[in-house]
Design a protein around this motif. Structure first.
Motif, PDB file in Angstrom:
ATOM      1  N   THR A   1       1.058  -1.134   0.144  1.00  0.00           N
ATOM      2  CA  THR A   1       0.055  -0.028   0.055  1.00  0.00           C
ATOM      3  C   THR A   1       1.031   1.287   0.027  1.00  0.00           C
ATOM      4  N   ARG A   2       2.124   1.155   0.041  1.00  0.00           N
ATOM      5  CA  ARG A   2       2.799   2.427   0.127  1.00  0.00           C
ATOM      6  C   ARG A   2       4.123   2.420  -1.026  1.00  0.00           C
ATOM      7  N   THR A   3       4.677   3.371  -0.911  1.00  0.00           N
ATOM      8  CA  THR A   3       5.730   3.471  -2.024  1.00  0.00           C
ATOM      9  C   THR A   3       7.020   3.797  -1.627  1.00  0.00           C
ATOM     10  N   LEU A   4       8.037   3.677  -2.364  1.00  0.00           N
ATOM     11  CA  LEU A   4       9.424   4.074  -1.892  1.00  0.00           C
ATOM     12  C   LEU A   4       9.551   5.616  -1.549  1.00  0.00           C
ATOM     13  N   ALA A   5       8.694   6.311  -2.109  1.00  0.00           N
ATOM     14  CA  ALA A   5       8.744   7.687  -1.889  1.00  0.00           C
ATOM     15  C   ALA A   5       8.228   8.014  -0.428  1.00  0.00           C
ATOM     16  N   ASP A   6       6.970   7.224  -0.080  1.00  0.00           N
ATOM     17  CA  ASP A   6       6.588   6.901   1.217  1.00  0.00           C
ATOM     18  C   ASP A   6       7.657   6.800   2.342  1.00  0.00           C
ATOM     19  N   VAL A   7       8.336   5.504   2.009  1.00  0.00           N
ATOM     20  CA  VAL A   7       9.459   5.165   2.720  1.00  0.00           C
ATOM     21  C   VAL A   7      10.450   6.378   3.179  1.00  0.00           C
TER      22      VAL A   7
ATOM     23  N   VAL B   1       8.451  -3.031  -6.185  1.00  0.00           N
ATOM     24  CA  VAL B   1       8.306  -3.591  -7.374  1.00  0.00           C
ATOM     25  C   VAL B   1       7.551  -2.370  -8.153  1.00  0.00           C
ATOM     26  N   ALA B   2       8.181  -2.189  -9.431  1.00  0.00           N
ATOM     27  CA  ALA B   2       7.701  -1.001 -10.301  1.00  0.00           C
ATOM     28  C   ALA B   2       6.321  -1.225 -10.740  1.00  0.00           C
ATOM     29  N   ALA B   3       5.216  -1.219 -10.032  1.00  0.00           N
ATOM     30  CA  ALA B   3       3.867  -1.883 -10.350  1.00  0.00           C
ATOM     31  C   ALA B   3       2.899  -0.590 -10.208  1.00  0.00           C
ATOM     32  N   GLY B   4       3.206   0.620  -9.894  1.00  0.00           N
ATOM     33  CA  GLY B   4       2.323   1.685  -9.353  1.00  0.00           C
ATOM     34  C   GLY B   4       2.212   2.542 -10.813  1.00  0.00           C
ATOM     35  N   LYS B   5       1.324   3.342 -10.367  1.00  0.00           N
ATOM     36  CA  LYS B   5       1.044   4.538 -11.595  1.00  0.00           C
ATOM     37  C   LYS B   5       1.752   5.754 -11.522  1.00  0.00           C
ATOM     38  N   GLY B   6       2.463   5.986 -10.299  1.00  0.00           N
ATOM     39  CA  GLY B   6       3.201   7.265 -10.232  1.00  0.00           C
ATOM     40  C   GLY B   6       4.330   7.291 -10.950  1.00  0.00           C
TER      41      GLY B   6
ATOM     42  N   GLY C   1       8.716   8.039 -10.774  1.00  0.00           N
ATOM     43  CA  GLY C   1      10.005   8.062 -10.096  1.00  0.00           C
ATOM     44  C   GLY C   1       9.708   7.115  -8.810  1.00  0.00           C
ATOM     45  N   SER C   2      10.123   7.411  -7.557  1.00  0.00           N
ATOM     46  CA  SER C   2       9.931   6.571  -6.449  1.00  0.00           C
ATOM     47  C   SER C   2       8.580   6.374  -6.154  1.00  0.00           C
ATOM     48  N   GLU C   3       7.469   7.059  -6.887  1.00  0.00           N
ATOM     49  CA  GLU C   3       6.004   6.682  -6.495  1.00  0.00           C
ATOM     50  C   GLU C   3       5.591   5.552  -7.277  1.00  0.00           C
ATOM     51  N   ARG C   4       6.508   5.254  -8.119  1.00  0.00           N
ATOM     52  CA  ARG C   4       6.075   4.071  -9.045  1.00  0.00           C
ATOM     53  C   ARG C   4       6.240   2.743  -8.273  1.00  0.00           C
ATOM     54  N   PHE C   5       7.052   2.626  -7.473  1.00  0.00           N
ATOM     55  CA  PHE C   5       7.680   1.382  -6.793  1.00  0.00           C
ATOM     56  C   PHE C   5       7.017   1.144  -5.389  1.00  0.00           C
ATOM     57  N   LEU C   6       5.974   0.122  -5.508  1.00  0.00           N
ATOM     58  CA  LEU C   6       5.093  -0.219  -4.426  1.00  0.00           C
ATOM     59  C   LEU C   6       6.062  -1.195  -3.385  1.00  0.00           C
ATOM     60  N   THR C   7       5.666  -0.884  -2.266  1.00  0.00           N
ATOM     61  CA  THR C   7       6.518  -1.596  -1.295  1.00  0.00           C
ATOM     62  C   THR C   7       5.520  -1.972   0.045  1.00  0.00           C
ATOM     63  N   SER C   8       5.799  -2.944   0.815  1.00  0.00           N
ATOM     64  CA  SER C   8       4.881  -3.051   1.856  1.00  0.00           C
ATOM     65  C   SER C   8       5.475  -2.061   3.105  1.00  0.00           C
ATOM     66  N   GLY C   9       6.543  -1.475   2.847  1.00  0.00           N
ATOM     67  CA  GLY C   9       6.973  -0.535   3.859  1.00  0.00           C
ATOM     68  C   GLY C   9       7.614  -1.319   4.984  1.00  0.00           C
TER      69      GLY C   9
END
Ligand code: AFP
Length: 309
Positions: free
Chosen positions: A3-9, A156-161, A163-171
């Protein structure tokens, strides 16, 4: 579900670092898009509008030019260049292996990009002083692995954003599994030292499975997920092995420590090694702490026996 992204991390980090990681994330997507064009199987041109050149050179130029222009970095050094490039201003120094494992491209096996980021450091710099490091792995999906002071985050680069918002992570920070189940060791077996042979035999007896594909990021990623041991060792005719301290061993060593493992030269922690030269090579042994320490004991035992004569 992530539910999170690398940008959130990276939310608690400086804005400039967040921008830098985001830029690298974007550039990794451009590199992966370029790979099929380099095979001569498409009509594509690269993002500069040129017909494709050698991918190592192309990805090096892409990354270094964009980083130097970003205003975020003071120095960029790459495995593909003799000397670091100076950025006009910026607080970060970046070390790069733009396309690790590029000889794997013709057989459609794994490649990736390795990056280390220092704050206010002159290159070459000590691994211990890394602020963060990351690699992008170009496999069946694009993975971003980021290590910060907080730990290691797999994405994983599976998001719609972008840069780092594209990369989804569990956080959730990733840790090496407690008991390792895979191993890989580079170099010709006949060139391995007796200690490396002995250790490989021990790992086989303990039923660790061999995983070796000839790309550091791809092979290392097996260990990061499954736990175990990975090495490009000292060889009888190449005592410093193959990996470059600045571009390969330090960034991946940093990730290993942040995931609870250990990175060694056989004699000492990789991250504590004083760099002498930008192109310096170093034998590299990585993975679960117990395995790397056991290997170090073998090496230290052998060198004591030599001293005692
Ligand atoms: P290339 O980028 O030239 O393919 O080298 C990749 C690498 O440095 C690293 O990614 C591999 O782990 C290692 O070389 C493989 O070396 P061997 O071909 O000796 O197994």
């Amino acid at each position: 579900m992530p539910t999170r992204t690398l940008a959130d991390v990276l939310q608690s980090e400086d804005k400039s670092l967040r921008k830098l990681v985001s830029l690298l994330a974007d550039l990794s997507m451009q590199i992966v898009a370029e790979i099929p064009r380099a095979l001569g199987t498409t009509e594509g041109t690269n993002i500069y509008g040129d017909r494709q050149t050698e991918l190592d050179v192309w990805s090096n130029e892409l990354l270094t030019k964009k980083l130097v222009k970003s205003g975020l970095v003071s120095q960029v050094a790459s495995e593909e260049m003799d000397e670091p490039l100076e950025g006009s201003h910026g607080e970060y120094s970046v070390v790069l292996d733009p396309l690790d494992g590029s000889s794997n491209i013709k057989t459609d096996n794994l490649v990736g990009t390795i990056v280390g980021i220092f704050h206010d450091e002159k290159l070459p710099a000590k691994g211990r002083n890394l602020l963060c490091s990351l690699y992008f792995l170009y496999g069946p999906y694009i993975q971003g692995t980021l290590a910060t002071r907080e730990g290691v985050f797999l994405s994983v680069a599976a998001g719609k954003g972008a840069g780092s918002e594209r990369f989804l992570t569990s956080g959730e920070p990733h840790r090496l599994p407690e008991k390792g189940s895979v191993y890989g060791i580079g170099g010709l077996r006949e060139k391995w030292t007796p200690q490396v042979r002995e250790f490989a035999d021990r790992l086989e007896k303990r039923k660790l499975k061999l995983r070796y594909g000839g790309s550091f990021v791809g092979d290392y990623n097996q260990v990061l997920y499954n736990g175990g041991f990975f090495s490009y060792p000292a060889l009888l005719d190449a005592p410093n092995g193959k990996y470059r301290l600045q571009f390969e061993s330090n960034p991946i060593g940093f990730i290993t420590e942040k995931a609870g493992g250990r990175a060694s030269t056989g004699m000492q922690n990789v991250l504590d090694l004083e760099p002498t030269d930008i192109a310096q090579r170093v034998p590299t042994y990585l993975g679960n702490r117990d395995l790397v320490s056991e290997f170090e004991d073998l090496v230290k035992g052998a060198s004591q026996r030599i001293v005692q004569g």
